[in-house]
Design an enzyme around this catalytic site. Structure first.
Site, PDB file in Angstrom:
ATOM      1  N   HIS A 971       0.861  -1.179   0.000  1.00  0.00           N
ATOM      2  CA  HIS A 971       0.000   0.000   0.000  1.00  0.00           C
ATOM      3  C   HIS A 971       0.897   1.229   0.000  1.00  0.00           C
ATOM      4  O   HIS A 971       1.630   1.466   0.964  1.00  0.00           O
ATOM      5  CB  HIS A 971      -0.918  -0.002   1.218  1.00  0.00           C
ATOM      6  CG  HIS A 971      -1.907  -1.126   1.222  1.00  0.00           C
ATOM      7  ND1 HIS A 971      -2.332  -1.750   2.377  1.00  0.00           N
ATOM      8  CD2 HIS A 971      -2.538  -1.753   0.206  1.00  0.00           C
ATOM      9  CE1 HIS A 971      -3.193  -2.691   2.069  1.00  0.00           C
ATOM     10  NE2 HIS A 971      -3.331  -2.725   0.754  1.00  0.00           N
ATOM     11  N   GLU A 974       1.448   3.679   3.039  1.00  0.00           N
ATOM     12  CA  GLU A 974       1.959   3.154   4.305  1.00  0.00           C
ATOM     13  C   GLU A 974       3.483   3.237   4.312  1.00  0.00           C
ATOM     14  O   GLU A 974       4.195   2.236   4.315  1.00  0.00           O
ATOM     15  CB  GLU A 974       1.467   1.725   4.509  1.00  0.00           C
ATOM     16  CG  GLU A 974      -0.051   1.662   4.632  1.00  0.00           C
ATOM     17  CD  GLU A 974      -0.606   0.251   4.626  1.00  0.00           C
ATOM     18  OE1 GLU A 974       0.192  -0.699   4.540  1.00  0.00           O
ATOM     19  OE2 GLU A 974      -1.836   0.095   4.699  1.00  0.00           O
ATOM     20  N   HIS A1068       3.145  -3.491   7.032  1.00  0.00           N
ATOM     21  CA  HIS A1068       2.064  -2.564   6.691  1.00  0.00           C
ATOM     22  C   HIS A1068       2.051  -1.410   7.676  1.00  0.00           C
ATOM     23  O   HIS A1068       2.792  -1.403   8.666  1.00  0.00           O
ATOM     24  CB  HIS A1068       0.704  -3.284   6.733  1.00  0.00           C
ATOM     25  CG  HIS A1068       0.426  -4.130   5.531  1.00  0.00           C
ATOM     26  ND1 HIS A1068      -0.459  -3.773   4.544  1.00  0.00           N
ATOM     27  CD2 HIS A1068       0.931  -5.340   5.152  1.00  0.00           C
ATOM     28  CE1 HIS A1068      -0.491  -4.706   3.618  1.00  0.00           C
ATOM     29  NE2 HIS A1068       0.337  -5.671   3.964  1.00  0.00           N
ATOM     30  N   GLU A1153       1.763  -4.635  11.447  1.00  0.00           N
ATOM     31  CA  GLU A1153       1.197  -3.300  11.297  1.00  0.00           C
ATOM     32  C   GLU A1153       1.919  -2.313  12.200  1.00  0.00           C
ATOM     33  O   GLU A1153       2.085  -2.568  13.396  1.00  0.00           O
ATOM     34  CB  GLU A1153      -0.295  -3.320  11.659  1.00  0.00           C
ATOM     35  CG  GLU A1153      -1.134  -4.281  10.839  1.00  0.00           C
ATOM     36  CD  GLU A1153      -1.607  -3.655   9.545  1.00  0.00           C
ATOM     37  OE1 GLU A1153      -1.279  -2.467   9.314  1.00  0.00           O
ATOM     38  OE2 GLU A1153      -2.298  -4.345   8.768  1.00  0.00           O
TER      39      GLU A1153
END
Length: 1303
Positions: A971, A974, A1068, A1153
């Site tokens: 992404h 990110e 991420h 994350e």
């Protein structure tokens, strides 16, 4: 209800109880067949008299030792006389007067009995008003404790009785008071509310409101509360609007605001506002509100409330802000289309069909789809999933055939480590191991093979000198990495690029000739794995002719004789070449070599001065050419002070690599943070404390723009759509012009008045930039509109833009008005990041958290149902922050998070490769996995250690190391994932003992950027296809999703060869949560259909996936185990984590994350995340992998073998396999075993340097880590860490809070 003899004796047994005698007499009268009404009246009257003002008697009746309550309820149920019913009802009311006794009444069926008595009383002739009032009073106290009261009232027919009583007595406040209390409880049931609305309850309530005035406040408040409950129903709200209720409510609000000076009746005003809020949920209600000038009325009232500074009125101001925001005119964004202003034509797929992009089928046209009557709790207020599946995801995808071993053979050249040194293995099998003659020593060069054999995986040469063969074999020299030599020259990784690249530089800034920029790759070009990944050779030519300087990097095809020499370079030649490259690298970093410096050989080419093409070229402002006077020391732990600094590089190197970076919209400039670098700030940055009233104040300022449109400037100061249009017509544009420095004569000539009123200047036409339009709405306030992801009409979150022409000391307000997520960490302490060029020039090149008055809320801009795929119009959200710039006429950059560009990644990879010593033991290979749709290369890295010995045993151990596969940045928005990956790469390429042991243990395959096109073009989530690549792992298309297709191909290749990675982790970023955490895959918690069936069969689960998160929880200060989740949701079935776990059978498959905001636990509690913390997380992740092999269960069995193997610098596969058994809740404490292994390894390297089984490594350069310095700094850097040893190492960029806050 008859009483047994035992119970009657129980009542009579109460000593001295007169009430007991009366209750016994009443029971006898109930049970007797005679109808002695007078006696009943007398007895019930006596009981009522005893209960008045006598709490002891009330307690006795309600006590468990007596049955008084049952007797009274039985009498009420069977009585037909109004006087008896009145006496009993009054007695029950007296009992309920004090104490919490309503629940006891409910358990004795009091609700049903009272409703029955109400029906009986209504049928009496004449109707006793006193009895009706008393029954309603009792019901008002009992009903709130009965959850089924509304249903019981409807079934018993009590609703029309109560409502009829109210309708016929709208002026009788003695009857209205208790009746309205019961009606309020009736209306809480939605069916009852609809029935009452049809019966005319709304009109009746408005009549009561007009009668009450300001005298009967209790009745008035009850009536407003009932109306507020009724209009929650759409039909009742429409009735209220039709009867002019909105205007009446506004009049009442103004009246109470004017007369309630002492704020004694705030609850009445709050009830009026709640009613208006419910009515304006309808389109007709909002229209009526605006026709009644409601926005102006409530806005003025709210301003008076704000000026009063009364805390009691805060709730009224909040309600008013909600109503005003809802009733403000719904507008479309001030852009021609919500589709991305940049489009990319997709190539044809292999079957010849053009792909469809369902996300851009609709546009934000003007329609009435979002003006339909909707419920107050609209769908966009509900918590939505992190990623809503596209419409195509709901369709069942066709099963993709599994790729065969022959098809996967294309990935052989990415796994040379599995076939390198094959000659040695063959020689070992053909000759006696003890004999030195006839055994060649192989020195792999790291370069590619000859063009005729592009898929061969061996790269070696044989030295046949028999006199030196035995000596080389005994010394066991580590193998040189020669691939870096070609890479540091800057040679293009794409063999299809032009052979010569020239870089022309002028004094005003670097300008890249568009003719030299690489063109977009042909749309029909096949997106397959690149068969030739390394460079065959390169040359460097620097020429200065007639004032023109060019830096030429050429690629020449070597002759067969030259090709053979490339594989047989002597150490002396290597040293000379390394020295020349090192001097070139240092020269690029020196100020004298920078463009514009006095001693620089770089001059403007006169031939380029008059070329119109320079107008569309990249520019670097003159402020770039200033060198900092002094560079401050990094105020961080010095544990890694000797590590390679990836933030220092020459502008020429960056610009040259930028030439080869391909963007859909051509670059206009290079962002200066990428040229000047970034260092993590030395001081901790705490979570921003939000002022509770700031959001309310910002909303009212927005409302003021609606009320007073004449005060809005509405000046467009930046428009990317206009820029693109002007380019298409060949016109020059002013927004991309070069901004002069504050010493420019043109700026000095401006008058002070012009400077005071000149707007800010914006730009985003650089790598990763995202800003579409800027509108100046007030003198120092700007509305910012972000661009959608390419080939998409949504995904607005990432922003990165340049701002200049500011004035110091002025408070500027920025409104990002087209955000999409319903909530943001900006409401919980997060700040945007700012980079000041002026600060960087003075030696402080930092991205810092900046901004105040930060809030995030829903605005009055919306999307049509056509644009949202059939859903009702969804509102956008506004991010608001204010800034006070420190310097006037500075050049600053603002971003959602710390930017990390694709070109920056390429520079870092080159520097990492160039940092290797001539005889480094690190096995490093940088190859191109594939080419993206935009024509950019997606690199894949291989990192491990070279074989410890050039014999069968050493090479077998080398090939048997388990794989770790890491990826990040699927992404584009990110960027924090790239900073974590940077920490991983820096640590793996360092000389830290733990890093050395990691390389000796694992083979790392790393894809540092899975979505280069999205990163380059400033997208937030999608690729050029307009799709989320992390939802395409189940069936990637080689033409549309090449990076995912080939990364999955690497994993499939390993699976076919029975070499599944031990750990797969995709990095991420998370925008809604704090800390760093992991998502894993638990078969027991899987929601997939197949897994649910297996779990129901009581299949035992492999819990090894829990180990790594637990280790990281002990190692990394930013990691939070409590935030981890191992649930496998069906909507995540196509993500990398789930596909690798499900299809490829990798139990340790994770998504890690990292927060954009900060931490709320551990050592970093209360701090915002920094790049230093993110890089530290990358290091801690590596250390966690090292601890993953040490288990308490295998400590004793593997201790002897591991110590003996490590003493020779080796870890045998048997040791690793024995340490990776099925996971349990217990694992070795971090630091206990690994530190011993590291110490043993260090002891073996120092004490056995002369051993024939040990490396004789050359001394590393000064910019590599030194183990001695590392040990000294461990004590300082380990503060706040759970363990010592490996866990205590800290990077220079780390920010350690003073007085580490504990959770």
């Amino acid at each position: 209800m008859k009483m047994s003899k035992a119970k009657m004796e129980k009542v009579l047994s109460t000593p001295g109880s007169r009430i007991g005698t009366l209750l016994y007499s009443l029971e006898k009268l109930n049970s007797s067949s005679s109808d002695d009404v007078e006696q009943m009246r007398y007895t019930t009257a006596k009981i009522l008299h005893c209960t008045k003002d006598q709490e002891q008697v009330r307690k006795q009746i309600i006590s468990k030792n007596t049955n008084g309550l049952e007797i009274l309820l039985s009498t009420l149920e069977s009585s037909t006389d109004s006087n008896v019913s009145l006496n009993v009802s009054s007695t029950l009311l007296e009992i309920l007067f004090t104490g919490k006794r309503a629940s006891i009444f409910v358990t004795h069926r009091a609700t049903q009995i009272l409703l029955t008595a109400l029906g009986t009383a209504s049928r009496g002739q004449p109707v006793s008003d006193e009895l009706m009032i008393t029954l309603h009073q009792v019901l008002s106290k009992v009903a709130p404790k009965d959850r089924k009261f509304g249903v019981k009232a409807r079934l018993s027919g009590a609703l029309p009785i109560t409502f009829g009583l109210i309708r016929t007595n709208t002026g009788n406040f003695e009857i209205l008071q208790p009746s309205l209390q019961v009606l309020k409880i009736y209306a809480t049931n939605s069916v009852n509310s609809s029935f009452l609305g049809k019966s005319g309850a709304v009109n009746c309530i408005f009549r009561i409101l007009s009668v009450c005035g300001r005298k009967h406040n209790n009745t008035l408040r009850l009536a407003i509360d009932i109306l507020c409950t009724l209009v929650k129903s759409k039909s009742n709200a429409a009735r209220a609007v039709g009867q002019g209720g909105v205007s009446m409510l506004l009049t009442m609000m103004c009246d109470w605001h004017k007369n309630d000076v002492r704020n004694r009746h705030v609850k009445i005003r709050k009830a009026i506002l709640n009613t208006i809020k419910n009515v304006t949920a309808l389109k007709s209600g909002r229209k009526a509100f605006m026709d009644s000038n409601g926005i102006k009325v409530l806005y003025d009232i709210a301003q008076d409330y704000n000026n009063s500074h009364c805390k009691e009125l805060d709730s009224l101001v909040n309600l008013t802000s909600v109503i005003l925001r809802k009733c403000s005119p719904r507008n479309r964004l001030p852009i021609t289309t919500i589709k991305s202003c940049v489009t990319f034509t997709l190539p044809q797929t292999t079957n010849g069909t053009l792909p469809t992009v369902p996300e851009i089928e609709g546009d934000d046209v003007i329609d009435d789809s979002d003006d339909q009557d909707d419920d107050i709790s609209s769908s966009d207020e509900q918590k939505e999933n992190e990623q809503v599946p596209d419409s195509t995801d709901t369709e069942k995808r066709t099963e993709v055939e599994k790729r065969s071993a022959e098809d996967l053979a294309m990935y052989d050249h990415f796994f040379r480590e599995l076939t390198d040194y094959e000659e040695i293995m063959q020689e070992e099998s053909d000759s006696d191991p003890e004999m030195g003659d006839g055994r060649p020593i192989l020195i792999p060069t790291g370069t590619s093979n000859s063009p005729s054999r592009p898929y061969r995986t061996q790269s070696s040469s044989v030295i046949h000198n028999h006199t030196t063969r035995k000596t080389l074999r005994e010394n066991r020299l580590s193998l040189p990495n020669l691939s870096r030599i070609n890479r540091i020259t800057g040679q293009s990784m794409d063999t299809t690029d032009p052979p010569i690249q020239n870089l022309a530089v002028n004094v005003g800034g670097i300008r890249l000739d568009p003719s030299l920029q690489e063109q977009q790759s042909d749309s029909n070009q096949s997106r397959t794995a690149n068969p030739s990944m390394d460079r065959n050779g390169s040359n460097i030519d620097m020429t200065v002719k007639g004032g023109r300087a060019s830096f030429t990097i050429g690629t020449q095809k070597p002759s067969p004789k030259q090709a053979s020499r490339c594989n047989l370079r002597s150490p002396s030649k290597l040293r000379k070449l390394s020295r020349s490259l090192t001097s070139l690298k240092h020269a690029a970093n020196e100020p004298s070599s920078r463009p514009g410096s006095k001693s620089s050989k770089w001059r403007l080419d006169p031939e380029f001065e008059d070329q119109d093409s320079l107008r569309a070229s990249m520019t670097i402002s003159r402020m770039t050419l200033r060198s900092p006077e002094a560079t401050p020391q990094n105020a961080v732990s010095s544990a890694e002070s000797g590590s390679l600094n990836l933030n220092e590089y020459g502008s020429e190197l960056y610009a040259d690599l930028m030439c080869k970076t391909k963007r859909v919209l051509p670059f206009r400039r290079i962002a200066q943070p990428e040229l000047r670098g970034h260092e993590s700030p030395e001081l901790p940055e705490y979570l921003f404390e939000k002022v509770p009233s700031v959001q309310r104040a910002m909303i009212f300022e927005d409302i003021d723009r609606v009320i007073h449109p004449d005060k809005v400037i509405d000046r467009v100061v930046f428009d990317l759509d206009a820029e693109i249009k002007s380019r298409s017509f060949g016109l020059d544009s002013t927004s991309g012009a070069e901004f002069p420095s504050d010493s420019s004569s043109a700026r000095d000539k401006r008058s002070s008045d012009q400077q005071e009123h000149s707007p800010l200047t914006f730009d985003s036409q650089f790598e990763c930039g995202n800003l579409r339009k800027v509108i100046q709405v007030r003198q120092d306030e700007y509305d910012l509109i972000l661009n959608s992801d390419i080939n998409s009409n949504h995904h607005h979150q990432w922003f990165y833009f340049e701002v200049s022409s500011m004035r110091a000391g002025v408070t500027y307000r920025f409104n990002v008005i087209n955000c999409e997520k319903t909530n943001s960490q900006f409401n919980y302490g997060m700040q945007p990041v700012l980079y000041s060029v002026r600060e960087a020039m003075e030696g402080r090149p930092h991205w810092v958290r900046a901004g105040s008055n930060i809030c995030y809320y829903k605005n009055n801009f919306s999307r049509s149902s056509l644009a949202t795929g059939g859903q009702k119009g969804k509102s956008y959200y506004t991010l608001v922050f204010t800034l006070n710039f420190q310097y006037s006429n500075d050049i600053c950059y603002l971003a959602y998070h710390f930017p990390f560009t694709y070109t920056m990644m390429k520079v870092h990879l080159l520097k990492l490769e160039a940092s290797l010593g001539e005889w480094s033991n690190i096995y490093f290979r940088n190859q191109t996995l594939c080419e993206t749709l935009g024509g950019n290369q997606c690199p894949v890295l291989t990192i491990t250690s070279n074989p410890t010995t050039l014999d069968r045993e050493g090479i077998t151990q080398f090939r048997s190391r388990p794989y770790i596969l890491l990826s990040s940045r699927v992404h584009p928005g990110e960027s924090n994932s790239s900073w974590v990956m940077k920490g991983v790469l820096k640590f793996l390429m360092s000389s830290h003992p733990a890093a050395s042991l990691l390389r000796d243990t694992y083979i790392f395959k790393i894809v540092p950027m899975l979505n280069p096109d999205g990163v380059i073009n400033g997208s937030h989530r999608c690729s050029l296809v307009g799709e989320d690549l992390n939802r395409r792992w189940d069936a990637p298309n080689s033409d549309l999703h090449p990076t995912i297709y080939h990364t999955k191909g690497l994993l499939q290749y390993l699976a076919v060869n029975n070499r599944n990675p031990m750990v797969f982790c995709d990095f991420h970023g998370h925008s809604r949560r704090k800390n760093v955490f992991m998502y894993g895959c638990s078969e027991a918690q899987s929601q997939l259909v197949d897994d649910v069936a297996l779990t129901n069969g009581n299949r035992q689960e492999d819990t090894s996936y829990k180990t790594l998160p637990r280790i990281l929880n002990q190692l990394a200060p930013a990691f939070s185990l409590s935030s981890c989740s191992f649930v496998v949701e069906r909507v995540k079935e196509a993500t990398a984590r789930v596909v690798v776990w499900k299809e490829l059978r990798v139990p340790r498959s994770y998504t890690m994350e990292s927060t954009y905001c900060g931490c709320d636990q551990g050592q970093y509690k209360g701090l915002q995340i920094t790049t230093g913390m993110l890089e530290e997380m990358g290091r801690k992740f590596c250390e966690g992998l090292l601890r993953l092999i040490t288990r308490r269960s295998s400590e004793r069995s593997a201790s002897d073998k591991s110590q003996s193997s490590l003493s020779s610098g080796k870890i045998y596969p048997g040791v690793l396999e024995s340490s990776m058994e099925k996971d349990s809740d217990e694992y070795g404490s971090p630091g206990e075993d690994v530190d011993a292994l590291i110490q043993a390894s260090l002891h073996g390297m120092t004490s056995s340097s002369g051993s024939p089984h040990q490396h004789s490594r050359r001394k590393r350069r000064s910019n590599d880590l030194d183990s001695g310095d590392e040990e000294e700094d461990d004590e300082e850097g380990s503060e706040g860490s759970d363990t010592g040893g490996v866990g205590a190492s800290e990077e220079p960029e780390e920010v350690s809070p003073e007085g580490s806050a504990a959770d």
